[in-house]
Scaffold this active site. Structure first.
Site, short mmCIF file in Angstrom:
data_model
loop_
_atom_site.label_atom_id
_atom_site.label_comp_id
_atom_site.label_asym_id
_atom_site.label_seq_id
_atom_site.Cartn_x
_atom_site.Cartn_y
_atom_site.Cartn_z
N GLN A 60 45.62 43.70 41.60
CA GLN A 60 44.79 43.65 42.82
C GLN A 60 45.53 43.87 44.15
O GLN A 60 45.05 44.61 45.01
CB GLN A 60 44.06 42.29 42.89
CG GLN A 60 43.05 42.25 44.02
CD GLN A 60 42.37 40.91 44.23
OE1 GLN A 60 41.89 40.63 45.29
NE2 GLN A 60 42.32 40.06 43.22
N ASN A 139 53.83 47.16 43.20
CA ASN A 139 53.80 45.69 43.12
C ASN A 139 54.15 45.24 41.70
O ASN A 139 53.47 44.44 41.11
CB ASN A 139 52.45 45.11 43.58
CG ASN A 139 51.30 45.44 42.65
OD1 ASN A 139 51.14 46.59 42.27
ND2 ASN A 139 50.51 44.45 42.29
N ARG A 147 64.62 48.90 37.17
CA ARG A 147 64.83 49.14 35.73
C ARG A 147 64.30 50.51 35.31
O ARG A 147 64.74 51.07 34.33
CB ARG A 147 64.17 48.03 34.89
CG ARG A 147 64.93 46.69 34.97
CD ARG A 147 64.49 45.74 33.86
NE ARG A 147 63.14 45.24 34.04
CZ ARG A 147 62.80 44.23 34.83
NH1 ARG A 147 63.74 43.58 35.52
NH2 ARG A 147 61.55 43.84 34.94
N GLU A 182 47.35 35.62 42.27
CA GLU A 182 46.56 35.12 43.40
C GLU A 182 46.70 33.62 43.68
O GLU A 182 47.14 33.20 44.75
CB GLU A 182 45.09 35.47 43.15
CG GLU A 182 44.09 34.86 44.11
CD GLU A 182 44.20 35.43 45.51
OE1 GLU A 182 44.23 36.65 45.65
OE2 GLU A 182 44.24 34.64 46.48
N ASP A 211 46.09 38.08 47.02
CA ASP A 211 46.17 39.47 46.56
C ASP A 211 45.67 40.44 47.63
O ASP A 211 46.43 41.23 48.18
CB ASP A 211 45.30 39.65 45.31
CG ASP A 211 46.04 39.20 44.06
OD1 ASP A 211 47.27 39.11 44.09
OD2 ASP A 211 45.38 38.93 43.06
N GLY A 290 38.77 25.12 64.65
CA GLY A 290 39.03 25.11 66.08
C GLY A 290 38.77 23.72 66.66
O GLY A 290 38.66 22.74 65.93
N GLY A 291 38.66 23.65 67.94
CA GLY A 291 38.48 22.35 68.58
C GLY A 291 37.01 21.90 68.64
O GLY A 291 36.71 20.84 69.19
#
Ligand code: CAO
Length: 469
Positions: A60, A139, A147, A182, A211, A290-291
């Site tokens: 993914q 990835n 290798r 993930e 991912d 948030g506040g």
């Protein structure tokens, strides 16, 4: 007054000088850019037209990155293991014998070539691709690319302009050799410890921030490296560790970790409830990050519909409007409710009162009523509702594509909309669908060369596997 010949020619020379100076100034202003295109917007190619990606990604994280680059117009050549392909082709299959949605939804706008990267003839094809591509994206597990013989030194010798972009689970350090998926990244990046309810265990989120989030970060890194290459002429390594990507998305929690040193986190509902804070940022349930205090509230139908809920934010500037809506106008002036600090210890009770009102309306009715008076609310949309939402189809965020094997399926289009780079979402390729086309058109192999590589077995599954399939 008429000018003499001499005067006239002097004027010509002077005006030439002025023109030269002007165009120099203009060039400097344009920062070396070409003249603005005269073609209509959306008709002069795409943002990444001309960029060729050697896509060595699977599962993914990497495929998310290269699909986004494909949406922006890059030519993405996905290299897959002969006979097998990306493992997700066969994972979570919903149509017998056909590429799964897992694969098809992450590999649109790509071409597929099958190459055994460990076969000498396969290496020959890969080397040729390296010479013609701009970016290699991979990835694999740590060390796998080396290798295969595709070390940075090898790649750079063949193509010093090549950008080599990698997703790994962890950056350099104690865990750098680990294979990572993930949820491992969500846990190691600080998301899981800060998600869920205080009384419960850590939770992973539905959004694939490990991912897809890392793929998105990598795509940004690649585009930046392409931009730098325009100046330096050389490629570079681009690495995005999944742990780092998740932490970047969880940065507000690292903010709170530092605030904890100074005192309790007053916007967390545990503060209002008088529950002491520990040494680390706690799980905050559905508190708003948030506040402004917020919570998820039941709406009409919640007894039978698991998604009949709304996120409700008691933003200070619209407190008066909220009080009027829920039939508590007295709270506007009552000193126990009138100010944000006075409300903090009573948030549970306040949200319970608001919920009595939201339960009399559907989430969409709450949305309509509240937005008219600027109260921020968010309906909890199910995936069914999202799949059917007309406006998302209209904008190309949810797209239906046709696949020769499995028929029509929905995918997520480009979440970024650009006025001069219009995304056309294409179906995912069949395994090895473009092998011949790439050898011929991209690499310029002649028929005899193609036959030689093919006969070597470097592009097809070993005989045994062929029989098994
Ligand atoms: N031809 C020949 N061999 C190939 C090949 C090809 N076209 N493509 C892959 N291979 C080989 C690799 O060379 C590797 O062989 P070696 O181990 O002998 O070197 C082998 O296939 C397996 O590759 P892998 O180790 O990357 O795959 P895995 O299934 O064992 O691990 C994963 C999967 C995802 C855990 C690992 O790739 C990883 O940690 N990647 C980095 C982090 C990451 O992206 N995680 C997200 C996963 S979900 O999006």
């Amino acid at each position: 007054m008429a000018k003499s010949k001499k005067q006239k020619s002097r004027t010509k020379a002077e005006s030439k000088k002025v023109v030269k100076l002007k165009s120099k100034k203009l060039a400097a202003k344009a920062n070396g850019l070409p003249k603005p295109s005269s073609k209509p917007y959306g008709k002069d190619g795409k943002a990444l037209t001309g960029v060729r990606i050697l896509d060595f990604t699977h599962v993914q994280s990497g495929p998310t990155c290269t699909q986004l680059l494909g949406y922006m117009g890059a030519d993405v050549i996905k290299v897959e293991r002969p006979g097998v392909g990306d493992i997700t082709r066969t994972q979570l299959r919903d149509v017998k014998g056909q590429d799964s949605l897992y694969f098809t939804m992450l590999n649109g706008n790509k071409r597929s070539i099958t190459i055994d990267s460990k076969h000498p003839q396969g290496k020959r094809v890969l080397d040729a691709l390296i010479k013609t591509c701009d970016v290699l994206v991979e990835n694999f597990a740590p060390g796998a690319l080396d290798r295969m013989g595709l070390t940075w030194e090898h790649i750079h010798k063949l193509n010093p302009r090549m950008i080599v972009a990698s997703v790994k689970g962890f950056g350099p350090g104690p865990y750098e050799d680990c294979k990572v998926y993930e949820n491992v990244a969500q846990c190691a990046g600080g998301s899981a410890s800060t998600t869920g309810f205080r009384e419960g265990p850590p939770l992973v989120t539905g959004a694939q921030i490990g991912d897809s989030g890392t793929g998105l970060h990598l795509a940004w890194g690649i585009v930046c490296a392409l931009y730098q290459r325009m100046r330096t002429g050389r490629g570079q390594k681009v690495l995005c560790a999944m742990q780092d990507g998740v932490l970047n998305l969880a940065r507000v929690k690292l903010r709170d970790q530092q605030r904890l040193k100074v005192g309790p986190l007053s916007e967390y509902s545990q503060f209002g409830e008088g529950v002491a804070f520990g040494k680390a940022v706690p799980r905050a349930g559905n508190d708003s990050g948030g506040g402004q205090p917020g919570w998820i509230l039941k709406c009409k139908g919640w007894e039978s519909d698991p998604d009949a809920y709304i996120y409700f934010i008691t933003q200070a500037p619209v407190w008066g409007e909220i009080c009027d809506l829920i039939g508590k106008p007295q709270w506007k002036t009552d000193p126990d409710y009138a100010t944000p600090p006075a409300r903090l210890p009573k948030l549970k009770q306040i949200f319970a009162t608001i919920e009595e009102w939201t339960m009399t309306k559907t989430k969409f009715e709450v949305m309509d009523i509240c937005n008219k008076v600027d109260i921020p609310v968010g309906p909890i949309l199910s995936m069914k509702e999202i799949a059917e939402e007309k406006s998302l189809r209209d904008t190309g965020t949810v797209v239906e594509v046709d696949h020769p094997g499995r028929g029509k399926y929905l995918t997520v289009g480009n979440p970024v909309k650009m006025s001069d780079s219009i995304t056309e979402v294409e179906r995912s390729p069949l395994l090895g669908e473009h092998t011949d086309e790439i050898l011929k058109d991209v690499l310029g192999f002649k028929a005899a060369e193609i036959a030689e590589v093919k006969n070597s077995g470097a592009l097809s599954a070993p005989k045994k596997e062929e029989k098994a399939a």
